[in-house]
Scaffold this active site. Structure first.
Site, mmCIF file in Angstrom:
data_model
loop_
_atom_site.group_PDB
_atom_site.id
_atom_site.type_symbol
_atom_site.label_atom_id
_atom_site.label_comp_id
_atom_site.label_asym_id
_atom_site.label_seq_id
_atom_site.Cartn_x
_atom_site.Cartn_y
_atom_site.Cartn_z
ATOM 1 N N LYS A 38 0.935 -1.083 -0.194
ATOM 2 C CA LYS A 38 0.043 0.016 0.007
ATOM 3 C C LYS A 38 0.850 1.204 -0.077
ATOM 4 O O LYS A 38 2.090 1.181 0.289
ATOM 5 C CB LYS A 38 -0.989 -0.033 1.139
ATOM 6 C CG LYS A 38 -0.046 0.189 2.660
ATOM 7 C CD LYS A 38 -1.045 0.090 3.609
ATOM 8 C CE LYS A 38 -0.433 0.054 5.081
ATOM 9 N NZ LYS A 38 -1.402 0.270 6.270
ATOM 10 N N ARG A 134 -9.563 0.867 16.040
ATOM 11 C CA ARG A 134 -9.835 1.863 14.891
ATOM 12 C C ARG A 134 -10.969 1.281 14.141
ATOM 13 O O ARG A 134 -12.069 1.901 14.212
ATOM 14 C CB ARG A 134 -8.556 1.910 13.797
ATOM 15 C CG ARG A 134 -7.297 2.566 14.541
ATOM 16 C CD ARG A 134 -6.201 2.670 13.616
ATOM 17 N NE ARG A 134 -6.048 1.158 12.844
ATOM 18 C CZ ARG A 134 -4.896 1.048 12.083
ATOM 19 N NH1 ARG A 134 -3.901 1.901 12.084
ATOM 20 N NH2 ARG A 134 -4.608 -0.140 11.419
ATOM 21 N N TYR A 262 18.375 29.288 8.638
ATOM 22 C CA TYR A 262 17.434 29.904 9.198
ATOM 23 C C TYR A 262 17.448 29.935 10.662
ATOM 24 O O TYR A 262 17.662 28.848 11.320
ATOM 25 C CB TYR A 262 16.052 29.207 8.676
ATOM 26 C CG TYR A 262 15.950 29.775 7.105
ATOM 27 C CD1 TYR A 262 15.328 31.067 6.656
ATOM 28 C CD2 TYR A 262 15.652 28.639 6.292
ATOM 29 C CE1 TYR A 262 15.416 31.151 5.360
ATOM 30 C CE2 TYR A 262 15.191 28.951 4.758
ATOM 31 C CZ TYR A 262 15.189 30.418 4.521
ATOM 32 O OH TYR A 262 14.961 30.432 3.162
ATOM 33 N N MET A 310 13.456 24.284 2.226
ATOM 34 C CA MET A 310 12.874 23.563 1.302
ATOM 35 C C MET A 310 13.799 22.913 0.318
ATOM 36 O O MET A 310 13.176 21.921 -0.151
ATOM 37 C CB MET A 310 11.861 24.571 0.492
ATOM 38 C CG MET A 310 11.037 24.045 -0.500
ATOM 39 S SD MET A 310 10.118 25.398 -1.297
ATOM 40 C CE MET A 310 9.024 25.986 0.065
#
Length: 367
Positions: A38, A134, A262, A310
């Site tokens: 999957k 679930r 950053y 990024m």
């Protein structure tokens, strides 16, 4: 996608996936094993992975009908199971046409199956909720659900299944309680059984049943990674199936006291050689990876420094005097365990693999 101009790629080692599947079979030799492919085979490329396993896998497990149809349309045969079943009664026609088996985990799905008018018999796996909480029928509902499916003339093979919540915690009693609840619900019913995920394949032989469902272990990651000190099971013979690699695109020298990236998260405590590699969070590298996350340059281990951007990351090249732009960088793979990167990023290897971005070419290699 076509080959990227950036030096970034994910090399998928199909021979490793076959090795890991065979390991799953050797651990549960009396069980058949559904290879869980999957989510695009956990980011490894479902079609290529299924083709690599086609001659030996007992079947494949997918999340939904779209994933299964993709494999069927690529020529993959053999049993396929929809782990979440169908999401509307209209999908049963697709299940019938593609020759799929489906999980039945709720009353709505049960009614859809019983009220269908297929031209062939439908194989149904009855999902029991023994503690995952679930989806699934309660153990007290099993006898009724099984009886109704058994009495339906267009229902074929039936398998009872459950899913473990804490199988990677070897000294916790929860898995034993789930196994006991499952067997009590079945009460000796003559029906196929499927309980074992990757962790249970290794650690809970009493749960192997008729079908196992190896997932993360196929891709070379221990199911016990990050489970704490109680995860003492040895899964070291698994082989990493993905090498995520890029290259240095810049090298610079900074003085003590200079910051990197950053927010200036990393401040050089000494003169530091800094490398820049072409990969970032837009490609799937975890943005929250901390300083010290392992990385390899030219096969030698070093560390991430500074925040992930990024499109780029920065790494410590102190002591790598010969490092130059173009040198190979391994983010995870055979030198850097994916589990170690995941732990440093407060996530799991599943998310690393499935988060690989569309800018990253998958290169499938077969030894």
């Amino acid at each position: 996608m076509t080959r990227s101009a950036r030096p970034l790629r994910a090399r998928i080692h199909l021979d490793a996936i076959r090795h890991n599947y065979r390991r799953a079979k050797s651990l549960a030799p009396r069980s058949r094993a559904l290879a869980v492919v999957k989510a695009n085979a956990y980011g490894h490329g479902a079609i290529a992975v299924a083709r690599a396993l086609a001659d030996e896998a007992d079947g494949f497990a997918l999340a939904c009908v779209e994933e299964a149809l993709e494999l069927r349309e690529s020529g993959i045969q053999g049993p396929m199971l929809l782990l979440e079943g169908v999401f509307s009664p209209d999908e049963i026609a697709l299940v019938e046409r593609a020759g799929l088996a489906m999980v039945v985990h709720c009353r709505e799905q049960l009614d859809w199956v019983l009220n269908a008018h297929p031209s062939r018999r439908l194989d149904c796996w009855i999902k029991l909720d023994t503690g995952m909480h679930r989806v699934g029928f309660s153990p007290s509902e099993f006898a009724e659900v099984n009886a109704r499916l058994a009495a339906c003339p267009h229902v074929g093979e039936r398998v009872a299944m459950t899913h473990f919540a804490r199988a990677d915690e070897l000294d916790h009693p929860y898995t034993s309680a789930q196994i006991e609840a499952f067997e009590q619900a079945l009460n000796g019913a003559r029906i196929g059984r499927s309980l074992a995920n990757s962790a249970a394949v290794f650690a809970w032989p009493q749960a192997h049943g008729d079908w196992t469902r190896p997932g993360i272990m196929l891709y070379g990651v221990s199911p016990f990674a990050g489970a704490g000190s109680n995860a003492s099971m040895d899964a070291g013979d698994l082989r990493p199936a993905m090498t995520l690699e890029s290259a240095l695109i810049a090298v610079r020298d900074l003085d003590a006291g200079e910051s990197v990236g950053y927010g200036g998260r990393f401040v050089c405590e000494r003169p530091t050689r800094v490398g820049v590699a072409a990969i970032g969070y837009a490609d799937g590298y975890p943005r929250h990876a901390c300083d010290g996350t392992p990385i390899a340059v030219g096969g030698r281990l070093t560390r991430l420094i500074g925040r992930v951007s990024m499109d780029m990351i920065t790494l410590d090249l102190t002591g790598f005097d010969e490092a130059r732009p173009g040198d190979p960088v391994e983010l995870w793979g055979r030198t850097v365990p994916a589990g170690a990167v995941a732990e440093a990023s407060d996530t799991i290897a599943y998310q690393l693999f499935t988060g690989i971005g569309r800018r990253v070419p998958l290169l499938h290699e077969d030894a």
